[in-house]
Design a protein around this motif. Structure first.
Motif, short mmCIF file in Angstrom:
data_model
loop_
_atom_site.label_atom_id
_atom_site.label_comp_id
_atom_site.label_asym_id
_atom_site.label_seq_id
_atom_site.Cartn_x
_atom_site.Cartn_y
_atom_site.Cartn_z
N ASN A 274 44.54 47.31 30.98
CA ASN A 274 45.70 46.77 31.70
C ASN A 274 47.01 47.15 31.03
OD1 ASN A 274 43.92 45.62 33.51
ND2 ASN A 274 44.10 43.57 32.68
N ASP B 172 46.28 43.58 36.47
CA ASP B 172 45.06 43.40 37.25
C ASP B 172 44.25 44.69 37.40
OD1 ASP B 172 45.57 40.65 37.83
OD2 ASP B 172 47.06 41.30 39.29
N PHE B 173 44.65 45.76 36.73
CA PHE B 173 44.01 47.05 36.95
C PHE B 173 42.52 47.03 36.64
CE2 PHE B 173 42.57 51.30 36.04
CZ PHE B 173 43.15 52.05 37.05
N HIS C 277 47.86 35.70 30.61
CA HIS C 277 49.09 36.17 31.27
C HIS C 277 49.95 35.02 31.78
CE1 HIS C 277 48.53 40.45 30.90
NE2 HIS C 277 47.24 40.25 31.10
N ARG D 220 40.58 45.03 39.22
CA ARG D 220 40.60 45.74 40.50
C ARG D 220 39.68 46.96 40.47
NH1 ARG D 220 45.63 45.86 40.86
NH2 ARG D 220 46.00 47.97 40.16
N THR E 157 47.74 50.93 31.67
CA THR E 157 48.17 51.19 33.05
C THR E 157 49.42 50.42 33.43
OG1 THR E 157 46.71 49.45 33.90
CG2 THR E 157 45.81 51.71 33.81
N ASP E 158 49.84 49.51 32.56
CA ASP E 158 50.99 48.64 32.83
C ASP E 158 50.78 47.85 34.13
OD1 ASP E 158 53.42 47.52 32.08
OD2 ASP E 158 54.60 48.97 33.25
N ASP E 159 49.53 47.39 34.30
CA ASP E 159 49.15 46.65 35.49
C ASP E 159 48.19 45.54 35.05
OD1 ASP E 159 47.93 45.67 37.80
OD2 ASP E 159 47.62 47.65 38.69
#
Length: 178
Positions: A155, A162-163, A30, A166, A158-160
Motif C-alpha cells: 500500500n 486499499d491496493f 489508517h 483490492r 502504490t500510495d494507495d
C-alpha cells in the motif's frame, strides 16, 4: 525439477477470511486507532470462534496464500527495477517485527522471515512451514503481522491504502469467474 513446496501442491485455504482479518487491521491503523475497534474485534472473534479446527487451518493456509500473493506482486515490482525482492523487503520486515515485541516474540521472527523468503523465491509458505512441524500458538500473531506488514508495504509503494486488499479481491473475483 519440481519441489514439494511448489504452490501447485499447496492448499489455498480461506483467503477471504484471512483477507478480512488483515483488511480490518489495515483500516484500524489508517483510522489512527492503536487498539482494535471493539465492534470489529467482536466480529473477528465471532468468526474465529465459529471456525473449529478445520476452519482455523483453512484461515492459516489462507494467510500463507496472502503472503505468497503479496510477495509475488512485490517480486514482480522489484524485478521491473532490477532489484531483488528479498534484499529490499526482508530486512525492513525483520526490523519492523523486532520493534513489535508485544505481538511478535523474537524466536518467531526467523520463521516469519523464512516464510517470506520462501514466497519470494516462488515456494508455498504453508508447505515450506509444514516441513518443520505443526503451527504453534505462538506463531499466530506473527503470521498475521507478516501478512499485514506485507500488505502495508504494498500500500505504501502504490500510495494507495486499499491496493493490497483490492488486488487480492480482484484475483479472487477472477478465479470465481473461471
Amino acid at each position: 525439477m519440481s519441489s514439494p513446496c511448489d504452490p501447485e501442491h499447496a492448499p489455498v485455504g480461506d483467503v477471504g477470511a484471512a483477507l478480512m482479518m488483515i483488511d480490518s487491521r489495515l483500516k484500524e491503523i489508517h483510522a489512527g486507532r492503536t487498539e482494535a475497534d471493539p465492534e470489529q474485534q467482536e466480529l473477528v472473534d465471532q468468526l474465529t470462534a465459529s471456525l473449529g479446527p478445520r476452519g482455523a487451518n483453512d484461515v492459516l493456509d489462507g494467510a500463507c496464500t496472502l503472503i505468497f500473493m503479496f510477495m509475488t506482486w512485490l517480486r514482480q515490482a522489484h524485478e521491473e527495477h532490477d532489484k531483488d525482492v528479498i534484499e529490499y523487503v526482508v530486512p525492513s520486515l525483520v526490523t519492523t517485527m523486532r520493534m513489535m515485541p508485544r505481538s511478535i516474540r523474537p524466536e518467531a521472527i526467523p520463521t516469519m522471515a523464512g516464510l517470506v523468503v520462501a514466497a519470494g523465491t516462488g515456494l508455498s509458505p504453508s508447505l515450506w512451514r509444514k516441513q518443520y512441524g505443526d503451527w504453534t500458538a505462538e506463531e499466530m500473531n506473527p503470521l498475521e503481522a507478516t501478512a499485514f506488514l506485507l500488505a502495508e508495504h504494498i500500500n505504501r509503494i502504490t500510495d494507495d491504502p486499499d491496493f493490497a486488499t483490492r488486488m487480492v479481491t480482484e484475483a479472487l473475483s477472477g478465479a470465481d469467474e473461471d
